[in-house]
Design an enzyme around this catalytic site. Sequence first.
Site, PDB file in Angstrom:
ATOM      1  CB  SER A   1      -2.138   6.490  -2.094  1.00  0.00           C
ATOM      2  OG  SER A   1      -2.851   5.426  -1.771  1.00  0.00           O
ATOM      3  N   GLY A   2      -1.332   7.767   0.627  1.00  0.00           N
ATOM      4  CA  GLY A   2      -1.635   7.740   1.971  1.00  0.00           C
ATOM      5  C   GLY A   2      -0.775   7.698   2.966  1.00  0.00           C
ATOM      6  CB  ILE A   3      -0.587   5.701   6.095  1.00  0.00           C
ATOM      7  CG1 ILE A   3      -1.640   6.379   6.943  1.00  0.00           C
ATOM      8  CG2 ILE A   3       0.517   5.228   7.183  1.00  0.00           C
ATOM      9  CD1 ILE A   3      -2.312   5.760   7.930  1.00  0.00           C
ATOM     10  N   GLY A   4       0.892   4.783   3.389  1.00  0.00           N
ATOM     11  CA  GLY A   4       2.223   4.210   2.934  1.00  0.00           C
ATOM     12  C   GLY A   4       2.954   4.948   2.049  1.00  0.00           C
TER      13      GLY A   4
ATOM     14  CB  SER B   1      -8.596   0.757  12.167  1.00  0.00           C
ATOM     15  OG  SER B   1      -9.561   1.477  12.331  1.00  0.00           O
TER      16      SER B   1
ATOM     17  N   GLY C   1       0.739  -1.002   0.062  1.00  0.00           N
ATOM     18  CA  GLY C   1      -0.062   0.026  -0.158  1.00  0.00           C
ATOM     19  C   GLY C   1       0.684   1.388  -0.076  1.00  0.00           C
ATOM     20  CB  ALA C   2       4.438   1.500  -0.915  1.00  0.00           C
TER      21      ALA C   2
ATOM     22  CE1 TYR D   1     -10.520  -0.552   6.906  1.00  0.00           C
ATOM     23  CE2 TYR D   1     -11.475   0.485   8.830  1.00  0.00           C
ATOM     24  CZ  TYR D   1     -10.504   0.432   8.058  1.00  0.00           C
ATOM     25  OH  TYR D   1      -9.141   1.183   8.103  1.00  0.00           O
TER      26      TYR D   1
END
Length: 273
Positions: free
Chosen positions: A8-11, A137, A5-6, A161
Site C-alpha cells: 500500500s501507499g508509497i511502497g 521522515s 511495505g509494498a 514514531y
Amino acid sequence: MVITGASSGIGLATAVELARGGDELVLLGRDAERLRHAVEAVREVSKRTPAAYRADFALLDEVYEVGTRLAAERERVHVLINNAGQLAAVRRPTADGFDPTMQTNHLAGFLLTHLLLDRLRETADTDGPARVITTGSAAESWGTLDVRRPGRRQLSRWLAYGASKQANLLFTVAAARRWSPYGIVPTCFFPGLIRSRFGRRSALFSLVGVVPVLFRTPARGAETLIWLAREAEGLVPGGYFAWKRPFGATSRSTDPERAERLWESSLAATGLT
C-alpha cells in the site's frame, strides 16, 4: 529489487512504477489481501508476476524467516527498499518485548538488511553498486531516541514514531561507514506528507489535514525513492534526500557517535553478532 511495505501507499506506488520500467521485484507486506492486490497491480503493468512474501515486522521471527528464505532463493539483491512503517499504540510491547513502532520501522529493517547483506555484496562485486534505501521522515526532529535502548517503551506513539525516524537516519549513517567500501550505498529519504492510510493517522495530518493541497499522493511521494533506486545521482553513501535533492536533518539524527551506539544496541536487540 526488494520492497518492504509494498502492499500500500508509497511502497505500492514504487512497485508499480519500477515494474512499469521493467525491474524485477520482490514484494513484502504484512496484510495478505493487500499483498495480493499489489501483486495484481504489478502484473497488470509489467505482464510479469512478482515474487511476494507475507511477513509481519512486529514479529522478528517472521522477519528472520523471510530474510533467510530470500537469501537462499536469490543470488543477488540490487536494491533493498526498507519502506515498511507503522504508527502503533504504545499500550503493549511486541512479542519480542519492544516498542511496536520502533520494531517495525527500525529493528525489523535492520535485521532484514543484515540477512540480505551477502546478496547485496554479491551484487556490488559483480554488477556495480548495490543500494539500501530507507524511508525516513521530518518527524526525526521530535524523536526521543535512547540509542542504548532503542526498543524501550515511549510515552506516546508520536514520540515513538519520531524516535524510529531518528533511528532510520542513524542506521543510514552507520551503514554507509561500514558498507560503502564494499560498493553498498545506504541512503534515506523524506517523501513529504502523503495522502494515504498511514498519513491519515499521523499527527501532521491532524494538524493540517484541513488543507489537503499540502499532502502529496503516494505516487508523488515515491518519486524520490524511485530516483534513488535508479539514478547515479542517488549514489551518495549516507545521503538524506527529499524532492530529489539533499535534505537537512537534526544533528541528533546524523551524529556518528550516536549512530555507532545505536548500531551496537540494535545488534543486541535483534540477536545479531
